[in-house]
Design an enzyme around this catalytic site. Structure first.
Site, PDB file in Angstrom:
ATOM      1  N   THR A   2     -15.170   3.468   0.898  1.00  0.00           N
ATOM      2  CA  THR A   2     -13.836   3.470   0.300  1.00  0.00           C
ATOM      3  C   THR A   2     -13.484   4.863  -0.206  1.00  0.00           C
ATOM      4  O   THR A   2     -14.356   5.679  -0.501  1.00  0.00           O
ATOM      5  CB  THR A   2     -13.742   2.433  -0.854  1.00  0.00           C
ATOM      6  OG1 THR A   2     -12.470   2.549  -1.474  1.00  0.00           O
ATOM      7  CG2 THR A   2     -14.819   2.656  -1.905  1.00  0.00           C
ATOM      8  N   ARG A   3     -12.176   5.103  -0.318  1.00  0.00           N
ATOM      9  CA  ARG A   3     -11.706   6.365  -0.891  1.00  0.00           C
ATOM     10  C   ARG A   3     -10.776   6.103  -2.063  1.00  0.00           C
ATOM     11  O   ARG A   3     -10.198   7.002  -2.618  1.00  0.00           O
ATOM     12  CB  ARG A   3     -10.930   7.162   0.171  1.00  0.00           C
ATOM     13  CG  ARG A   3     -11.803   7.853   1.176  1.00  0.00           C
ATOM     14  CD  ARG A   3     -10.946   8.418   2.304  1.00  0.00           C
ATOM     15  NE  ARG A   3     -10.626   7.429   3.311  1.00  0.00           N
ATOM     16  CZ  ARG A   3      -9.590   7.485   4.133  1.00  0.00           C
ATOM     17  NH1 ARG A   3      -8.727   8.478   4.048  1.00  0.00           N
ATOM     18  NH2 ARG A   3      -9.386   6.546   5.043  1.00  0.00           N
ATOM     19  N   HIS A  56      -9.645  -5.818  -1.162  1.00  0.00           N
ATOM     20  CA  HIS A  56     -10.948  -5.294  -0.777  1.00  0.00           C
ATOM     21  C   HIS A  56     -12.079  -5.950  -1.557  1.00  0.00           C
ATOM     22  O   HIS A  56     -13.174  -6.102  -1.052  1.00  0.00           O
ATOM     23  CB  HIS A  56     -10.973  -3.771  -0.898  1.00  0.00           C
ATOM     24  CG  HIS A  56     -10.191  -3.108   0.197  1.00  0.00           C
ATOM     25  ND1 HIS A  56      -9.195  -2.204  -0.041  1.00  0.00           N
ATOM     26  CD2 HIS A  56     -10.241  -3.255   1.543  1.00  0.00           C
ATOM     27  CE1 HIS A  56      -8.675  -1.819   1.113  1.00  0.00           C
ATOM     28  NE2 HIS A  56      -9.290  -2.443   2.096  1.00  0.00           N
ATOM     29  N   ARG A 116      -9.362  -2.758   9.454  1.00  0.00           N
ATOM     30  CA  ARG A 116      -8.356  -2.326  10.422  1.00  0.00           C
ATOM     31  C   ARG A 116      -8.141  -0.837  10.260  1.00  0.00           C
ATOM     32  O   ARG A 116      -8.094  -0.323   9.143  1.00  0.00           O
ATOM     33  CB  ARG A 116      -7.044  -3.047  10.150  1.00  0.00           C
ATOM     34  CG  ARG A 116      -7.012  -4.462  10.660  1.00  0.00           C
ATOM     35  CD  ARG A 116      -5.932  -5.236   9.976  1.00  0.00           C
ATOM     36  NE  ARG A 116      -4.606  -4.694  10.265  1.00  0.00           N
ATOM     37  CZ  ARG A 116      -3.662  -5.353  10.950  1.00  0.00           C
ATOM     38  NH1 ARG A 116      -3.911  -6.552  11.429  1.00  0.00           N
ATOM     39  NH2 ARG A 116      -2.486  -4.807  11.159  1.00  0.00           N
TER      40      ARG A 116
END
Lengths: 366, 366
Positions: free
Chosen positions: B171-172, B179, B265
C-alpha cells in the site's frame, strides 16, 4: 429358459448407490469400480491407491461390502432400491476386509458410537471388487434432480462462464450468514463459487430436500451474484471421518472441476473424535499440486458489533460480548416460534422458508 | 597523501538508495548487486535472469544508471544523500542500456508522461554493474524506522508467531474500509497479515510518513487481531510499471517471508497505460510454485446497504445505488472540512488522524 433366474442381481443400499453414483458420474475419478484388497490396504495404511502410477492420494476405501453370493468372473446386475437398473459389476475379486483396521486407520477410532465406524461394521467385512458398467444414474428427489450435474456437466458450465478459479463449498445445512461470509471471502479471490450440498445419507433425519434447496436458491437469488455462483449437488454420503473425509471431499470437488475447496473447523467431524484443526492439518502432508485442488482453511465466523462486519478470531480483535452468537438449538427454537433470527445471523428470506417448513411439519405432526 | 582524493565516492539518489537497500536487506534476493547487460537484456525481453540457473523470474531491471566516471575493477564507495556511508560497488561492467527498449518491454510504453519512463530517461543509459558490499542501511524517518525489518527479521518474526501462511499487502495510502475488507478476506485463509507499505519514492508528494504510519497503527490497534497482523515497511520505490511491478512486488514479499500477495485492480498502474486486470493476468504465464508466492486477485470492494456488509462485483448482486462510493477528491474535501466520512468507508479512528493532520497542514500553510 432359466436365464432370468440365473441372472445375478444385487439391490444396492442407499449408501452403496451413493458410491456407485460417484464412480459413475466421474466424482470418484480415477476410480473405475469398487476397490480390491490391494487398494483397500494401501488406502487404509498410506492413503494412496496401489493400482495407479504416482501413488495417487485416496483417503477412504470405496468398497462394496455385501453378503451377496458371487465369485470372481461373475457379472452382477446392480439395481437401485426403487428397482431402477443402474448397470453391472464384473467381479474381479472377493475379499475380506479387516473392519477394525479400516476403523483404526481411516476413522482413527474403533468406537461403535462413531456413526462412520458403526456403518462399516453394519456393512460387514466381505467385499466384491471390480469395474462397473454404467447404464443409468440413481434417481433423486425433484429438488435435487433439478440441480443435478455430472462432473462433465459442471466442468462444461464453468468453462462456458469463463471461470478459471472455482471454489467449492461442501454443506449439509441451510447457509446462514457465517457460511455466506466465508464463501464470499473465498470467492473474492476466485471467479466462481460452487455451492455443492451433499445429498447422500447422513446421520441426521433433518431438513427436507426441497426446503434445503430453496434455502440455497433464495440466498443465491438475493445475496450472491448470478454470474459468480452455481448450485449443484454431491450424491456422496457422509462418513464422518473428519480429516480423511475432508481430503475425499476435496478430491470429489476437483473432479467436478473446482480449483479451491473450503475446509472449516472440524470439517466432516462428529462428537470429539477429531481435533478442531485435524481436517486442515492433514493437508500439510499432501502435495496439493499433485492433489489438483487447493484447500482454503477457515475459522468459525460471526457478526461483530464493533467491526460492524463479519469476521473470525483471526480478523476481529473484539471480545466475545461483541459477537453475535446463537446456538443451533436457540435458532431452531426461534424459528419454531415463527421468529426470525437477526439478519446478521440468518438472512430473512432463508428464515422465512425455514419457519414455513417448520409450521407445515408441526401441522402435519399435530 | 592523495588517497582521500583518489577514493571513488558516489552519492546515491533516493531512487538508487532504494535499490541498494533492497539488495542489501534481502528484498531483492537472489540479486547480489546491480545488473549487467546480459541480465538487463533478459529481464527486459524474457522477464528472467540470465545469470541464474532455472531462468529465475525477474520483471524489472535493477540497474545503477549514472554518469559517474568508473571503469571495470573500480571499487566505488556508495553514500546516501545525508552522507551516511552505505558500502561499495565493485564494478564488473560498464554498459549502455537502451532506455527506449526498456520502456517498451518493461513499461509497455515509451511515453514521457509515464512517470516510470520519465524516471529512467532522467537516469540515462550508462550503467555501472557489479556486486555490492554492505556497510549500513540508509536512514529513514523515525515513523518508518520504528517499523523497519530486514527480510531476516520479518521471517524470524513470522516463525516466532507460528505463521505458515502469510499474506502481504502492498500500500501507499492509509487503509480505508475497502482495503481493510480485502486484507481480512485474505487473512481468513492465512495465519497472518503483513501490512507492508512502500516508503520509497512515489510520484505523489502526499501524506507525511508519521501520519501514514499512525493510520496503520490505529487500525491495527482497533480492528485487526494483534496475533494475526504485523506492520513492516518496504523501502522500494514506485516504477508504475503495472503488471511487471506487481510481479516485483510479489517477489519482494516472498523474500520477506510471505506466502501470499494481494494483487488488486490496476496494481501499480498509472493513468490508463495498463488494462484493469493486466497486473493479475501477467501471473497466468508464471509458475507461481517456482515464483514462491501465490498471488491473490481482488476486485474493488465497497459497503453494500442491501448486503449489510462489504463485497465486490463478484460477491454482491445489488445495484450501484446500494453501494457506498466516495471519490478520493470527495473524501479529501470532507476530511479538509473536519467531517468524518461514514464508518463504512473510513474508520473513525483513521479519519481523526487524517483530519488532525490536514488541520496542522493548513495552519502551517495559512
Amino acid at each position: 429358459m432359466a436365464s432370468a433366474e440365473s441372472t445375478l442381481t444385487l439391490e444396492l443400499t442407499s449408501r452403496q448407490a451413493s458410491d456407485f453414483e460417484l464412480l459413475a458420474n466421474g466424482g470418484f475419478a480415477p476410480l473405475d469400480g469398487f476397490m480390491g484388497r490391494a487398494d483397500w490396504e494401501s488406502v487404509c495404511e498410506q492413503m494412496t491407491l496401489s493400482s495407479l502410477p504416482g501413488a495417487e492420494i485416496w483417503p477412504i476405501p470405496i468398497t462394496l461390502a455385501t453378503d451377496f453370493e458371487a465369485v470372481e468372473g461373475d457379472v452382477v446386475k446392480l439395481v437401485a432400491a426403487n428397482g431402477k437398473s443402474l448397470g453391472s459389476l464384473t467381479v474381479s475379486e472377493v475379499f475380506e476386509r479387516d473392519v477394525d483396521r479400516e476403523a483404526e486407520t481411516v476413522y482413527r477410532t474403533t468406537d461403535d458410537d462413531h456413526p462412520g465406524v458403526a456403518a462399516i461394521r453394519a456393512e460387514g467385512s466381505r467385499c466384491l471388487a471390480g469395474k462397473i458398467e454404467v447404464e443409468a444414474l440413481p434417481d433423486h428427489e425433484e429438488a435435487f434432480q433439478r440441480r443435478y450435474q455430472t462432473t462433465e456437466e459442471s466442468k462444461r458450465a464453468f468453462a462456458e462462464r469463463g471461470w478459471k478459479r472455482i471454489v467449492a463449498f461442501q454443506t449439509r445445512n441451510p447457509i446462514h450468514r457465517a457460511h455466506e461470509y466465508l464463501t464470499k471471502a473465498a470467492l473474492e479471490i476466485c471467479d466462481g463459487l460452487y455451492i455443492h450440498p451433499l445429498i447422500g445419507e447422513t446421520k441426521q433425519g433433518d431438513i427436507p430436500a426441497d426446503v434445503r434447496m430453496r434455502c440455497y436458491e433464495v440466498l443465491m437469488d438475493n445475496y450472491y451474484h448470478p454470474e459468480h455462483v452455481m448450485l449443484g449437488v454431491n450424491p456422496g454420503k457422509m462418513h464422518y471421518a473428519g480429516p480423511r473425509e475432508a481430503v475425499l471431499h476435496a478430491i470429489i470437488r476437483r473432479n467436478y472441476g473446482c480449483t479451491h475447496f473450503i475446509v472449516g473447523r472440524d470439517h466432516a467431524g462428529v462428537g470429539d473424535y477429531y481435533g478442531t484443526y485435524d481436517a486442515q492439518r492433514i493437508f500439510d502432508d499432501i502435495d496439493t499440486q499433485t492433489l489438483g485442488i487447493t484447500p482454503l482453511f477457515f475459522e468459525h465466523t460471526f457478526w461483530c458489533e464493533e467491526c460492524e462486519g463479519m469476521g473470525s478470531a483471526k480478523t476481529c480483535p473484539h471480545p466475545q460480548e461483541s459477537h453475535l452468537f446463537l446456538s443451533g438449538t436457540k435458532v431452531r427454537e426461534m424459528l419454531g416460534r415463527g421468529e426470525t433470527p437477526p439478519p446478521e445471523f440468518t438472512r430473512e428470506e432463508v428464515a422465512d422458508i425455514l419457519i414455513e417448513s417448520m409450521r407445515k411439519e408441526s401441522a402435519s405432526n399435530g
